[in-house]
Each structure stands twice: as structure tokens, then as C-alpha cells.
Design a protein around this motif. Structure first.
Motif, mmCIF file in Angstrom:
data_model
loop_
_atom_site.group_PDB
_atom_site.id
_atom_site.type_symbol
_atom_site.label_atom_id
_atom_site.label_comp_id
_atom_site.label_asym_id
_atom_site.label_seq_id
_atom_site.Cartn_x
_atom_site.Cartn_y
_atom_site.Cartn_z
ATOM 1 N N MET A 294 -48.783 27.770 24.641
ATOM 2 C CA MET A 294 -47.910 27.514 23.494
ATOM 3 C C MET A 294 -48.354 26.266 22.749
ATOM 4 N N SER A 295 -48.752 25.242 23.463
ATOM 5 C CA SER A 295 -49.199 24.004 22.812
ATOM 6 C C SER A 295 -50.496 24.217 22.055
ATOM 7 N N VAL A 296 -51.362 25.088 22.591
ATOM 8 C CA VAL A 296 -52.631 25.381 21.906
ATOM 9 C C VAL A 296 -52.355 26.095 20.593
ATOM 10 N N LYS A 297 -51.438 27.061 20.633
ATOM 11 C CA LYS A 297 -51.096 27.786 19.419
ATOM 12 C C LYS A 297 -50.482 26.863 18.375
ATOM 13 N N GLN A 298 -49.741 25.873 18.831
ATOM 14 C CA GLN A 298 -49.117 24.931 17.900
ATOM 15 C C GLN A 298 -50.070 23.816 17.482
ATOM 16 N N GLY A 299 -51.278 23.830 18.080
ATOM 17 C CA GLY A 299 -52.259 22.815 17.720
ATOM 18 C C GLY A 299 -52.061 21.486 18.392
ATOM 19 N N LYS A 300 -51.185 21.450 19.409
ATOM 20 C CA LYS A 300 -50.926 20.197 20.098
ATOM 21 C C LYS A 300 -51.908 19.955 21.246
ATOM 22 N N GLN A 301 -52.513 21.043 21.734
ATOM 23 C CA GLN A 301 -53.466 20.938 22.831
ATOM 24 C C GLN A 301 -54.745 21.668 22.438
ATOM 25 N N THR A 302 -55.848 21.281 23.078
ATOM 26 C CA THR A 302 -57.125 21.924 22.787
ATOM 27 C C THR A 302 -57.381 23.052 23.767
ATOM 28 N N ARG A 303 -58.441 23.801 23.475
ATOM 29 C CA ARG A 303 -58.837 24.878 24.379
ATOM 30 C C ARG A 303 -59.273 24.333 25.742
ATOM 31 N N ILE A 304 -59.839 23.162 25.742
ATOM 32 C CA ILE A 304 -60.239 22.526 27.007
ATOM 33 C C ILE A 304 -59.012 22.262 27.881
ATOM 34 N N ASP A 305 -57.931 21.807 27.258
ATOM 35 C CA ASP A 305 -56.696 21.575 28.007
ATOM 36 C C ASP A 305 -56.171 22.879 28.600
ATOM 37 N N LEU A 306 -56.292 23.966 27.827
ATOM 38 C CA LEU A 306 -55.832 25.266 28.310
ATOM 39 C C LEU A 306 -56.672 25.716 29.502
ATOM 40 N N ASN A 307 -57.989 25.556 29.392
ATOM 41 C CA ASN A 307 -58.854 25.936 30.513
ATOM 42 C C ASN A 307 -58.530 25.114 31.762
ATOM 43 N N THR A 308 -58.254 23.843 31.566
ATOM 44 C CA THR A 308 -57.883 22.990 32.693
ATOM 45 C C THR A 308 -56.598 23.483 33.350
ATOM 46 N N ALA A 309 -55.647 23.903 32.534
ATOM 47 C CA ALA A 309 -54.385 24.416 33.064
ATOM 48 C C ALA A 309 -54.594 25.726 33.812
ATOM 49 N N VAL A 310 -55.462 26.607 33.279
ATOM 50 C CA VAL A 310 -55.747 27.886 33.945
ATOM 51 C C VAL A 310 -56.391 27.641 35.305
ATOM 52 N N ILE A 311 -57.351 26.711 35.335
ATOM 53 C CA ILE A 311 -58.008 26.373 36.605
ATOM 54 C C ILE A 311 -57.004 25.790 37.593
ATOM 55 N N GLY A 312 -56.135 24.931 37.093
ATOM 56 C CA GLY A 312 -55.117 24.344 37.962
ATOM 57 C C GLY A 312 -54.181 25.385 38.528
ATOM 58 N N LEU A 313 -53.811 26.373 37.708
ATOM 59 C CA LEU A 313 -52.941 27.448 38.183
ATOM 60 C C LEU A 313 -53.634 28.274 39.265
ATOM 61 N N ALA A 314 -54.917 28.563 39.051
ATOM 62 C CA ALA A 314 -55.664 29.338 40.046
ATOM 63 C C ALA A 314 -55.753 28.569 41.369
ATOM 64 N N ARG A 315 -55.995 27.269 41.269
ATOM 65 C CA ARG A 315 -56.058 26.458 42.483
ATOM 66 C C ARG A 315 -54.709 26.437 43.191
ATOM 67 N N ALA A 316 -53.653 26.341 42.430
ATOM 68 C CA ALA A 316 -52.314 26.315 43.030
ATOM 69 C C ALA A 316 -52.007 27.624 43.737
ATOM 70 N N ARG A 317 -52.407 28.748 43.141
ATOM 71 C CA ARG A 317 -52.171 30.038 43.782
ATOM 72 C C ARG A 317 -52.971 30.163 45.086
ATOM 73 N N ASN A 318 -54.209 29.670 45.076
ATOM 74 C CA ASN A 318 -55.010 29.693 46.298
ATOM 75 C C ASN A 318 -54.396 28.823 47.387
ATOM 76 N N GLN A 319 -53.913 27.661 46.981
ATOM 77 C CA GLN A 319 -53.277 26.774 47.947
ATOM 78 C C GLN A 319 -52.006 27.402 48.517
ATOM 79 N N LYS A 320 -51.268 28.091 47.661
ATOM 80 C CA LYS A 320 -50.044 28.750 48.136
ATOM 81 C C LYS A 320 -50.376 29.857 49.127
ATOM 82 N N ALA A 321 -51.415 30.649 48.826
ATOM 83 C CA ALA A 321 -51.818 31.716 49.736
ATOM 84 C C ALA A 321 -52.279 31.146 51.075
#
Length: 254
Positions: free
Chosen positions: A1-28
């Protein structure tokens, strides 16, 4: 949502996606460890692994003051089964040495006699002693003495090893107790307080969501470290109980 609003960059989005994947692995991974821990718990409880088991409530590790180290050493030396066995071996070897010594001492026999000779009554007494000409049992005595000396040295070495184990266990316990107290009173409580303050600041619009996430991540790390310190404390308690042969029984939590 922040990327669409121009508040965050694509790099920030990629960082968030990677963080989510890591969190899911840690949860598993955490879920897998949880299931394995439940299986281990059924083994300790002596129930079937297929039985549903679980743990409720918070782990409550109670810090306790220890008796003086010298008292713990005395308790261990009077309680431990290996030291009792060493004392029994010494007693057996002492008996063996006494038997070997008795074989080197001839058995004296005292006797008396009565006889008649040419109308006279003859009375007499005597002492007989066997002569061990071919075997004097000195070798058996030396072997018994050597066995006794070996048992005494082994028992002394075991007593010293027991003292070292107790002293080491006490030092380990006191160290982990200090770490646990500091973690609970200083680091953990302040990390929880920091997160609460960051959440209030977020609602007031003073900080961003990333700041709150960073505080949450820090709190998770602190909690993991706190759990590890609790594990270390329980291991230290167990080492104390083992080193004293069960003479010291402490509460390791409920």
C-alpha cells in the motif's frame, strides 16, 4: 500500500517480502520443534507418543540460595553411590588383608596327655606349631596390601573429583542465576516497556510502523535469549543435583 501511494520504494517492498518469507520459515521451524518437544515430553511422562499432551501457563523458574559449598561437598561425599561403593571396596580389601596376614601366623595347638609307665602315672602337656616350610603366604599378603592401597587411592581420587564437580556446579549455578536475574529485571522488562511506548508513539503519529516492528523484533530476540538463560539455569540445577548424588533437591520451575 505504501508503494502504491509513493511513500515506499520497490526496494522496501522486496525487503518486506523477504522478511515475511523468513518469518514463515521461522514459524514452521518453531512448530516442528514444538511437536518434537511434545514427543520428548511423552517419553519423560511415560505415555504414548500418540497421546495429546501440552503445556499451559508460564515457565516459573524460582531462584534459590545454596548452602555453603563446603556443606554441599560433605553432602555429596556422604550421599553419592560411587563413593559408597568405593568405601565398600576398601572394607572388603581390609578384610582380605587380615585374612592374608592370618595365614602367615601358625596356628598353635595346646594339648595334654596321660599315660602309665611301670606303675607310674604320667601327666604332661605340650604345644604344637605347624611349620610352613614350602609356602609362607607372604605373596598373598603383599597382593592383599596392594589391592587395599589401590582401593584407597581410587577412593581418594573419587572424593577429589566429587569436590571438583560440586564446586564447578556451584559456580555454574551462581553464574546462571545472576544472568537470569539481570535478564528478567533489566533487559526483558525494559524491552517490553520500549515496545509499549513505541506503540503509543505510533498511535500518536510520532513514529512509523517500521520503528514498532524493530521494537517487536528486538523483544522477540530478548525473549529467546531469556528462554535460553532459563534452560541454562535448569541445566545448572540438574548438574548440582547430580554432583551431590541427589542430596540437594531444588525446584527447577513448574
Amino acid at each position: 500500500m505504501s508503494v502504491k501511494q509513493g511513500k515506499q520504494t520497490r526496494i522496501d517492498l522486496n525487503t518486506a517480502v523477504i522478511g515475511l518469507a523468513r518469518a514463515r520459515n521461522q514459524k514452521a521451524s518453531a512448530e516442528q520443534k514444538l511437536e518434537q518437544s511434545k514427543i520428548d515430553l511423552t517419553e519423560v511422562l511415560g505415555v504414548s507418543p500418540s497421546d495429546a499432551v501440552g503445556v499451559t501457563g508460564e515457565l516459573d523458574v524460582t531462584l534459590e540460595d545454596l548452602p555453603p559449598t563446603s556443606q554441599l561437598v560433605e553432602m555429596a561425599q556422604s550421599q553419592r553411590a560411587d563413593l559408597k561403593a568405593a568405601a565398600a571396596r576398601i572394607a572388603a580389601d581390609e578384610s582380605g588383608l587380615e585374612v592374608a596376614k592370618s595365614l602367615t601366623i601358625p596356628n598353635l595347638k595346646v594339648f595334654g596327655f596321660y599315660d602309665r609307665e611301670e606303675g607310674s602315672n604320667l601327666f604332661g602337656a605340650g604345644v604344637s606349631m605347624p611349620l610352613t616350610v614350602f609356602h609362607d603366604y607372604s605373596g598373598e599378603q603383599r597382593q592383599a596390601a596392594a589391592r587395599l592401597k589401590t582401593s584407597e587411592l581410587e577412593a581418594e581420587a573419587l572424593r577429589l573429583a566429587t569436590e571438583r564437580q560440586v564446586v564447578s556446579a556451584v559456580a555454574r549455578y551462581e553464574s546462571t542465576a545472576v544472568r537470569l536475574r539481570q535478564m528478567n529485571e533489566s533487559i526483558l522488562e525494559r524491552s517490553e516497556e520500549t515496545l509499549q511506548l513505541m506503540q503509543k508513539a505510533l498511535r500518536a503519529g510520532k513514529v512509523g510502523a517500521s520503528d514498532v516492528l524493530a521494537a517487536q523484533d528486538n523483544l522477540l530476540s530478548v525473549r529467546q535469549e531469556y528462554v535460553q538463560v532459563q534452560n541454562d539455569y535448569i541445566d545448572a540445577v540438574r548438574a548440582l543435583e547430580i554432583s551431590t548424588g541427589g542430596a540437594l533437591s531444588m525446584s527447577a520451575g513448574s
